[in-house]
Design a protein around this motif. Sequence first.
Motif, PDB file in Angstrom:
ATOM      1  N   SER A   1      49.843  68.338 -41.260  1.00 17.20           N
ATOM      2  CA  SER A   1      50.187  67.961 -42.806  1.00 17.20           C
ATOM      3  C   SER A   1      49.458  69.455 -43.484  1.00 17.20           C
ATOM      4  CB  SER A   1      49.760  66.597 -43.043  1.00 17.20           C
ATOM      5  OG  SER A   1      48.108  65.974 -42.232  1.00 17.20           O
ATOM      6  N   GLU A   2      48.381  69.392 -43.052  1.00 14.95           N
ATOM      7  CA  GLU A   2      47.644  70.392 -44.027  1.00 14.95           C
ATOM      8  C   GLU A   2      47.904  72.092 -43.352  1.00 14.95           C
ATOM      9  OE1 GLU A   2      43.598  70.293 -41.769  1.00 14.95           O
ATOM     10  OE2 GLU A   2      43.546  68.249 -42.064  1.00 14.95           O
TER      11      GLU A   2
ATOM     12  N   ILE B   1      54.550  78.723 -43.798  1.00 14.74           N
ATOM     13  CA  ILE B   1      56.254  79.078 -44.402  1.00 14.74           C
ATOM     14  C   ILE B   1      56.243  80.093 -43.870  1.00 14.74           C
ATOM     15  CG2 ILE B   1      56.739  78.192 -46.617  1.00 14.74           C
ATOM     16  CD1 ILE B   1      54.904  76.256 -47.357  1.00 14.74           C
TER      17      ILE B   1
ATOM     18  N   TRP C   1      45.118  78.144 -35.799  1.00 15.55           N
ATOM     19  CA  TRP C   1      46.222  77.290 -36.661  1.00 15.55           C
ATOM     20  C   TRP C   1      46.410  75.842 -35.101  1.00 15.55           C
ATOM     21  CZ3 TRP C   1      51.352  79.642 -38.299  1.00 15.55           C
ATOM     22  CH2 TRP C   1      50.470  80.573 -39.484  1.00 15.55           C
TER      23      TRP C   1
ATOM     24  N   TRP D   1      51.125  72.945 -43.372  1.00 15.70           N
ATOM     25  CA  TRP D   1      51.793  73.211 -44.090  1.00 15.70           C
ATOM     26  C   TRP D   1      51.766  73.680 -45.949  1.00 15.70           C
ATOM     27  CZ3 TRP D   1      57.128  74.515 -43.294  1.00 15.70           C
ATOM     28  CH2 TRP D   1      57.836  74.032 -42.418  1.00 15.70           C
ATOM     29  N   ARG D   2      51.037  73.591 -45.778  1.00  8.43           N
ATOM     30  CA  ARG D   2      49.851  73.549 -47.062  1.00  8.43           C
ATOM     31  C   ARG D   2      49.568  75.036 -47.410  1.00  8.43           C
ATOM     32  NH1 ARG D   2      45.426  68.621 -47.253  1.00  8.43           N
ATOM     33  NH2 ARG D   2      46.757  67.083 -47.290  1.00  8.43           N
ATOM     34  N   LEU D   3      49.908  75.376 -46.671  1.00  8.15           N
ATOM     35  CA  LEU D   3      49.489  77.349 -46.294  1.00  8.15           C
ATOM     36  C   LEU D   3      50.314  78.116 -46.199  1.00  8.15           C
ATOM     37  CD1 LEU D   3      46.728  76.890 -43.069  1.00  8.15           C
ATOM     38  CD2 LEU D   3      46.166  77.007 -45.781  1.00  8.15           C
ATOM     39  N   PRO D   4      50.144  79.063 -47.940  1.00 11.28           N
ATOM     40  CA  PRO D   4      51.799  80.079 -47.727  1.00 11.28           C
ATOM     41  C   PRO D   4      52.002  80.857 -45.927  1.00 11.28           C
ATOM     42  CG  PRO D   4      50.279  80.131 -49.423  1.00 11.28           C
ATOM     43  CD  PRO D   4      49.640  78.495 -48.408  1.00 11.28           C
TER      44      PRO D   4
END
Length: 206
Positions: free
Chosen positions: A90-91, A99, A84, A93-96
């Motif tokens: 921004s990219e 989160i 990471w 936060w799209r990954l489970p």
Amino acid sequence: MTTRLTLLRHGLPEQADRLLGRTDPVLTTTGWQQLRESVSEMAFDAIESSPRQRCCQFAGQLAQQRQLPVRVDDAWAELDFGQWDGVPLSELWRLPGFIAYQDEPFDHTPPGGESMTHLRQRVLTAIERIALTHPNQHLLVVTHSGVIRALLGWLLGQHQGNAHLRRVRLDHAAQLSLELYLDERHRLWPRLCGLTPGPGTKEISQ
């Protein structure tokens, strides 16, 4: 024996829109100004720094200006975010997986990266060393958001949940102040003294 310690988060770097661990951008002009303003009225006996450019370049310059000893130590480096690292938030936060890491960082580790447990341990090892070697002195440590948040979690007794303390605002060039009291049995008694916002920064980032 009491040691005063001020941890200073680096100023605004280039590429501030992404996760910066081992990724090593330099400070922006604004970042230099933030740091200079933050320490302008501070006095201390020695300086330590993360090896990242956004920390050690300022620490080295300040040490030279004030004729103080400076130590660059990997213990103060930001968490290694593995795959990471350097990726825009921004990219991520799209990954489970990202989160889940934000929710429970002690239970999840960045892929190929460093665990929160390891980060906290290396920071605490440095804290204990400073308490032993710098009695009755005031040290400045130029470091990162993750290091400061890990110390906050330790001081507040947090061992699970969101160890990044995302509800705590930590601007660029913000300061965390603490005292380290070492008793006759060499037992360490830390005390949180203050959290000072950084000068002139509105954004919140890693």
